[in-house]
Design an enzyme around this catalytic site. Structure first.
Site, mmCIF file in Angstrom:
data_model
loop_
_atom_site.group_PDB
_atom_site.id
_atom_site.type_symbol
_atom_site.label_atom_id
_atom_site.label_comp_id
_atom_site.label_asym_id
_atom_site.label_seq_id
_atom_site.Cartn_x
_atom_site.Cartn_y
_atom_site.Cartn_z
ATOM 1 N N HIS A 69 0.833 -1.206 0.000
ATOM 2 C CA HIS A 69 0.000 0.000 0.000
ATOM 3 C C HIS A 69 0.865 1.252 0.000
ATOM 4 O O HIS A 69 2.043 1.203 0.354
ATOM 5 C CB HIS A 69 -0.910 0.010 1.230
ATOM 6 C CG HIS A 69 -0.133 0.045 2.509
ATOM 7 N ND1 HIS A 69 0.260 -1.100 3.164
ATOM 8 C CD2 HIS A 69 0.362 1.076 3.222
ATOM 9 C CE1 HIS A 69 0.956 -0.764 4.232
ATOM 10 N NE2 HIS A 69 1.047 0.548 4.296
ATOM 11 N N HIS A 116 5.163 6.628 -1.445
ATOM 12 C CA HIS A 116 5.939 5.411 -1.704
ATOM 13 C C HIS A 116 5.149 4.183 -1.274
ATOM 14 O O HIS A 116 4.146 4.294 -0.556
ATOM 15 C CB HIS A 116 7.235 5.459 -0.894
ATOM 16 C CG HIS A 116 6.962 5.313 0.572
ATOM 17 N ND1 HIS A 116 6.518 6.364 1.344
ATOM 18 C CD2 HIS A 116 6.996 4.229 1.384
ATOM 19 C CE1 HIS A 116 6.311 5.927 2.579
ATOM 20 N NE2 HIS A 116 6.583 4.637 2.627
HETATM 21 P P1 2AM Z 1 4.864 2.889 5.210
HETATM 22 O O1 2AM Z 1 3.850 3.838 4.692
HETATM 23 O O2 2AM Z 1 6.226 3.225 4.800
HETATM 24 O O3 2AM Z 1 4.584 1.469 4.833
HETATM 25 C C1 2AM Z 1 1.408 1.307 9.539
HETATM 26 O O4 2AM Z 1 2.497 1.393 10.358
HETATM 27 C C2 2AM Z 1 1.641 2.007 8.221
HETATM 28 O O5 2AM Z 1 1.726 3.425 8.395
HETATM 29 C C3 2AM Z 1 2.890 1.596 7.519
HETATM 30 O O6 2AM Z 1 2.532 1.383 6.205
HETATM 31 C C4 2AM Z 1 3.876 2.730 7.750
HETATM 32 O O7 2AM Z 1 4.867 2.983 6.820
HETATM 33 C C5 2AM Z 1 2.973 3.910 7.978
HETATM 34 N N1 2AM Z 1 3.483 4.762 9.058
HETATM 35 C C6 2AM Z 1 3.803 4.397 10.309
HETATM 36 N N2 2AM Z 1 4.142 5.465 11.049
HETATM 37 C C7 2AM Z 1 4.052 6.555 10.240
HETATM 38 C C8 2AM Z 1 4.284 7.944 10.409
HETATM 39 N N3 2AM Z 1 4.671 8.466 11.575
HETATM 40 N N4 2AM Z 1 4.086 8.757 9.352
HETATM 41 C C9 2AM Z 1 3.703 8.252 8.163
HETATM 42 N N5 2AM Z 1 3.460 6.935 7.943
HETATM 43 C C10 2AM Z 1 3.636 6.100 8.962
#
Ligand code: 2AM
Length: 208
Positions: A60, A143
């Site tokens: 995702h 991304h």
């Molecule tokens: P990702 O988008 O790089 O995959 C659950 O943890 C999801 O939310 C993951 O997909 C993660 O990274 C994203 N995520 C976790 N913490 C975050 C943050 N502080 N800011 C933005 N995205 C975050």
């Protein structure tokens, strides 16, 4: 008020439909093999990149991390146009793949129509971790995490992408079958795809 907070998800984002997930995983794996072939220990590790990066989650592109309402701006984000576009399918353009010693990801180039779902502060919020990130164009952080090294949280993938994007542009080190490969030092590599991949994805949210 409490109920509102409970109802907000862990995060909103575009969730790739199964065929797009399969295609991106396969292109990603081709890239890791090609990079291993081009340069031994590309990220400073002996083991093949395919084993180095762990990732079994459904693919995702996160738009807003809400942390069930605890994240700043989560409630405001969940209003229009997010509520209206919830459940719609979009064609995401995957324009590049990148690896660093911490993460393996795919860069997503958002259209103006898709940018309406992008939080205005996503890049600025990263400024303290990645100086200069706040001045990059909106959507630069978009991304898809494909894998992380042991002990690395996926939030790092977007920060690693921004870290590459704030650096001055460099010349490609080689042209691979998939596209041109650039090296940014410190185990950071980016492959710009010759042909951007179109990935169908549903705009939705995730609750654990
Ligand atoms: P990702 O988008 O790089 O995959 C659950 O943890 C999801 O939310 C993951 O997909 C993660 O990274 C994203 N995520 C976790 N913490 C975050 C943050 N502080 N800011 C933005 N995205 C975050």
């Amino acid at each position: 008020r409490q109920l509102d907070e409970v109802c907000l998800p862990l995060f909103f984002g575009w969730f790739l439909l199964t065929p797009a997930q399969d295609q991106l995983r396969s292109t990603g794996s081709d890239f890791l093999t090609a990079l291993d072939g081009f340069k031994k220990n590309a990220v400073g590790q002996e083991i093949p990149l395919e084993q180095y990066f762990k990732g079994k989650r459904s693919l995702h592109c996160t738009t807003k991390f809400c942390d069930y309402g605890k994240a700043e701006g989560a409630k405001e984000y969940a209003e229009k146009p997010v509520s209206e576009l919830y459940g719609s399918v979009f064609d995401l353009a995957v324009s590049a793949l990148f690896v660093t010693p911490r993460t393996f990801g795919a860069r997503v180039s958002l259209t103006d129509e898709q940018l309406v779902l992008w939080p205005a502060d996503a890049e600025k919020e990263a400024e303290s971790s990645v100086p200069g990130a706040g001045s990059l164009p909106l959507g630069s952080r978009a991304h898809i995490t494909l894998g992380c090294a042991d002990g690395v949280e996926p939030v790092q993938t977007g920060l690693d992408l921004l870290e590459i994007l704030v650096l001055p542009e460099v010349e490609p080190v080689t042209d691979l079958e998939l596209g041109s490969l650039r090296f940014y030092g410190e185990g950071r590599w980016m492959l710009e795809l010759k042909e951007p991949m179109c990935a169908a994805a549903c705009f939705s949210s995730f609750y654990k």
